[in-house]
Scaffold this active site. Structure first.
Site, PDB file in Angstrom:
ATOM      1  CG  HIS A 288     -65.566  32.018 -37.529  1.00 37.99           C
ATOM      2  ND1 HIS A 288     -65.498  30.951 -38.408  1.00 37.99           N
ATOM      3  CD2 HIS A 288     -65.154  31.523 -36.330  1.00 37.99           C
ATOM      4  CE1 HIS A 288     -65.093  29.872 -37.755  1.00 37.99           C
ATOM      5  NE2 HIS A 288     -64.862  30.193 -36.496  1.00 37.99           N
TER       6      HIS A 288
ATOM      7  CD  GLU B  84     -71.598  27.290 -34.629  1.00 39.91           C
ATOM      8  OE1 GLU B  84     -70.719  26.510 -34.287  1.00 39.91           O
ATOM      9  OE2 GLU B  84     -71.652  27.824 -35.751  1.00 39.91           O
TER      10      GLU B  84
ATOM     11  CD  GLN C 117     -67.794  29.784 -34.494  1.00 39.91           C
ATOM     12  OE1 GLN C 117     -66.654  29.811 -34.037  1.00 39.91           O
ATOM     13  NE2 GLN C 117     -68.199  28.870 -35.362  1.00 39.91           N
TER      14      GLN C 117
ATOM     15  CG  HIS D  27     -61.648  30.055 -32.618  1.00 42.41           C
ATOM     16  ND1 HIS D  27     -62.668  29.644 -31.793  1.00 42.41           N
ATOM     17  CD2 HIS D  27     -62.185  30.076 -33.864  1.00 42.41           C
ATOM     18  CE1 HIS D  27     -63.755  29.418 -32.503  1.00 42.41           C
ATOM     19  NE2 HIS D  27     -63.492  29.685 -33.775  1.00 42.41           N
TER      20      HIS D  27
ATOM     21  CD  GLU E 279     -62.782  27.082 -36.971  1.00 42.09           C
ATOM     22  OE1 GLU E 279     -62.958  27.720 -35.907  1.00 42.09           O
ATOM     23  OE2 GLU E 279     -63.715  26.631 -37.647  1.00 42.09           O
TER      24      GLU E 279
HETATM   25  C1  MC0 Z   1     -56.070  26.622 -24.787  1.00 44.18           C
HETATM   26  N1  MC0 Z   1     -54.993  27.416 -24.824  1.00 44.18           N
HETATM   27  C2  MC0 Z   1     -55.274  28.479 -25.576  1.00 44.18           C
HETATM   28  C3  MC0 Z   1     -56.597  28.308 -26.007  1.00 44.18           C
HETATM   29  N2  MC0 Z   1     -57.063  27.133 -25.508  1.00 44.18           N
HETATM   30  N3  MC0 Z   1     -54.532  29.545 -25.925  1.00 44.18           N
HETATM   31  C4  MC0 Z   1     -55.121  30.466 -26.720  1.00 44.18           C
HETATM   32  N4  MC0 Z   1     -56.407  30.372 -27.153  1.00 44.18           N
HETATM   33  C5  MC0 Z   1     -57.169  29.319 -26.821  1.00 44.18           C
HETATM   34  N5  MC0 Z   1     -58.414  29.224 -27.253  1.00 44.18           N
HETATM   35  C6  MC0 Z   1     -53.726  27.218 -24.127  1.00 44.18           C
HETATM   36  C7  MC0 Z   1     -53.954  27.050 -22.635  1.00 44.18           C
HETATM   37  O1  MC0 Z   1     -53.999  28.292 -21.982  1.00 44.18           O
HETATM   38  C8  MC0 Z   1     -52.763  26.231 -22.225  1.00 44.18           C
HETATM   39  O2  MC0 Z   1     -51.624  27.056 -22.067  1.00 44.18           O
HETATM   40  C9  MC0 Z   1     -52.535  25.334 -23.419  1.00 44.18           C
HETATM   41  O3  MC0 Z   1     -53.155  25.990 -24.543  1.00 44.18           O
HETATM   42  C10 MC0 Z   1     -53.190  23.973 -23.251  1.00 44.18           C
HETATM   43  O4  MC0 Z   1     -54.542  24.201 -22.952  1.00 44.18           O
HETATM   44  P1  MC0 Z   1     -55.441  23.289 -22.014  1.00 44.18           P
HETATM   45  O5  MC0 Z   1     -56.394  24.160 -21.304  1.00 44.18           O
HETATM   46  O6  MC0 Z   1     -54.581  22.351 -21.220  1.00 44.18           O
HETATM   47  O7  MC0 Z   1     -56.322  22.473 -23.010  1.00 44.18           O
HETATM   48  P2  MC0 Z   1     -55.989  21.290 -23.992  1.00 44.18           P
HETATM   49  O8  MC0 Z   1     -54.527  21.148 -24.252  1.00 44.18           O
HETATM   50  O9  MC0 Z   1     -56.751  20.103 -23.523  1.00 44.18           O
HETATM   51  O10 MC0 Z   1     -56.714  21.847 -25.306  1.00 44.18           O
HETATM   52  C11 MC0 Z   1     -56.250  23.008 -25.960  1.00 44.18           C
HETATM   53  C12 MC0 Z   1     -56.588  22.809 -27.440  1.00 44.18           C
HETATM   54  C13 MC0 Z   1     -58.113  22.524 -27.513  1.00 44.18           C
HETATM   55  C14 MC0 Z   1     -56.225  24.106 -28.179  1.00 44.18           C
HETATM   56  C15 MC0 Z   1     -55.777  21.642 -28.007  1.00 44.18           C
HETATM   57  O11 MC0 Z   1     -58.841  23.630 -26.968  1.00 44.18           O
HETATM   58  C16 MC0 Z   1     -58.607  22.242 -28.896  1.00 44.18           C
HETATM   59  O12 MC0 Z   1     -58.525  21.120 -29.397  1.00 44.18           O
HETATM   60  N6  MC0 Z   1     -59.199  23.264 -29.579  1.00 44.18           N
HETATM   61  C17 MC0 Z   1     -59.725  23.066 -30.940  1.00 44.18           C
HETATM   62  C18 MC0 Z   1     -61.204  22.827 -30.917  1.00 44.18           C
HETATM   63  C19 MC0 Z   1     -61.999  23.994 -30.369  1.00 44.18           C
HETATM   64  O13 MC0 Z   1     -61.459  24.934 -29.813  1.00 44.18           O
HETATM   65  N7  MC0 Z   1     -63.321  23.899 -30.501  1.00 44.18           N
HETATM   66  C20 MC0 Z   1     -64.255  24.956 -30.039  1.00 44.18           C
HETATM   67  C21 MC0 Z   1     -64.675  25.810 -31.152  1.00 44.18           C
HETATM   68  P3  MC0 Z   1     -50.699  26.991 -20.767  1.00 44.18           P
HETATM   69  O14 MC0 Z   1     -49.681  28.044 -20.989  1.00 44.18           O
HETATM   70  O15 MC0 Z   1     -51.614  27.233 -19.606  1.00 44.18           O
HETATM   71  O16 MC0 Z   1     -50.135  25.585 -20.804  1.00 44.18           O
HETATM   72  S1  MC0 Z   1     -65.686  24.900 -32.271  1.00 44.18           S
HETATM   73  C22 MC0 Z   1     -65.822  25.856 -33.637  1.00 44.18           C
HETATM   74  O17 MC0 Z   1     -65.298  26.926 -33.666  1.00 44.18           O
HETATM   75  C23 MC0 Z   1     -66.624  25.273 -34.793  1.00 44.18           C
HETATM   76  C24 MC0 Z   1     -68.010  24.967 -34.352  1.00 44.18           C
HETATM   77  C25 MC0 Z   1     -66.624  26.154 -36.032  1.00 44.18           C
HETATM   78  O18 MC0 Z   1     -65.902  27.159 -36.112  1.00 44.18           O
HETATM   79  O19 MC0 Z   1     -67.378  25.847 -36.963  1.00 44.18           O
END
Ligand code: MC0
Length: 146
Positions: free
Chosen positions: A7, A43, A60, A84, A134
């Site tokens: 997705h 979602e 998604q 993502h 992912e």
């Molecule tokens: C953050 N950054 C990204 C981003 N999110 N870059 C590209 N795409 C994204 N989606 C970048 C920010 O701009 C920042 O860069 C750096 O990463 C740190 O971001 P932050 O805003 O300080 O946030 P953090 O570090 O607290 O968290 C970022 C992180 C988090 C990726 C670790 O979003 C995470 O754990 N994501 C995985 C879970 C997730 O996304 N869940 C939602 C979908 P700079 O350069 O400004 O430092 S759930 C889902 O999809 C499930 C239901 C499913 O598929 O079944």
């Protein structure tokens, strides 16, 4: 082995309005909806096509359920858009281990629960040329088809 695009995750402020855009503009219908409290999202999965590995590819649409969720923080900073990309694999544990071994940060020690009972993990966007990535294993081949 990664066998399909499972997705593309798209962050939105209003799930119903975004679903209606995709229905009215492209004719894509909602296949599945759920709330994932752990991830802080509501979602809608829009099935685009079935894939040769017995799975499928979806859009998604993701609306945050809380501001401090990953999608909530991302929306506040960037606004709506592609959040993502998710690759499907029959073995998320093995795929994650292999990718971790190449020096890419895998965000979870063990896969967590994703859409439709799937098992998911994420790769850090800073290690993936700016793309939050992912990895997904569907609950069963049939769950990707129904
Ligand atoms: C953050 N950054 C990204 C981003 N999110 N870059 C590209 N795409 C994204 N989606 C970048 C920010 O701009 C920042 O860069 C750096 O990463 C740190 O971001 P932050 O805003 O300080 O946030 P953090 O570090 O607290 O968290 C970022 C992180 C988090 C990726 C670790 O979003 C995470 O754990 N994501 C995985 C879970 C997730 O996304 N869940 C939602 C979908 P700079 O350069 O400004 O430092 S759930 C889902 O999809 C499930 C239901 C499913 O598929 O079944």
């Amino acid at each position: 082995m990664l066998t399909r695009i499972d997705h593309i995750g798209i962050a939105c402020f209003d799930l119903e309005r975004t679903v209606e855009f995709y229905r009215a503009t492209y004719g894509f219908e909602v296949f599945h909806t759920e709330v994932n409290e752990e991830q802080g999202v509501r979602e809608a999965m829009l099935k685009i096509n079935e894939t040769s590995d017995g799975g499928a590819s979806y859009l998604q649409l993701l609306e945050p359920t809380r501001e401090d969720s990953a999608v909530g923080k991302w929306l506040a900073k960037n606004g709506e858009g592609v959040h993502h990309i998710a690759f499907g694999t029959p073995d998320v544990d093995g795929a994650a281990d292999g990718i971790r071994g190449k020096g890419v940060r895998v965000l979870y020690d063990r896969p967590r629960t994703g859409s439709m009972g799937s098992r998911i993990t994420f790769l850090h966007p800073k290690d993936c040329h700016g793309v939050l990535t992912e990895l997904v294993t569907s609950a069963s081949p049939s769950s990707a088809e129904h």
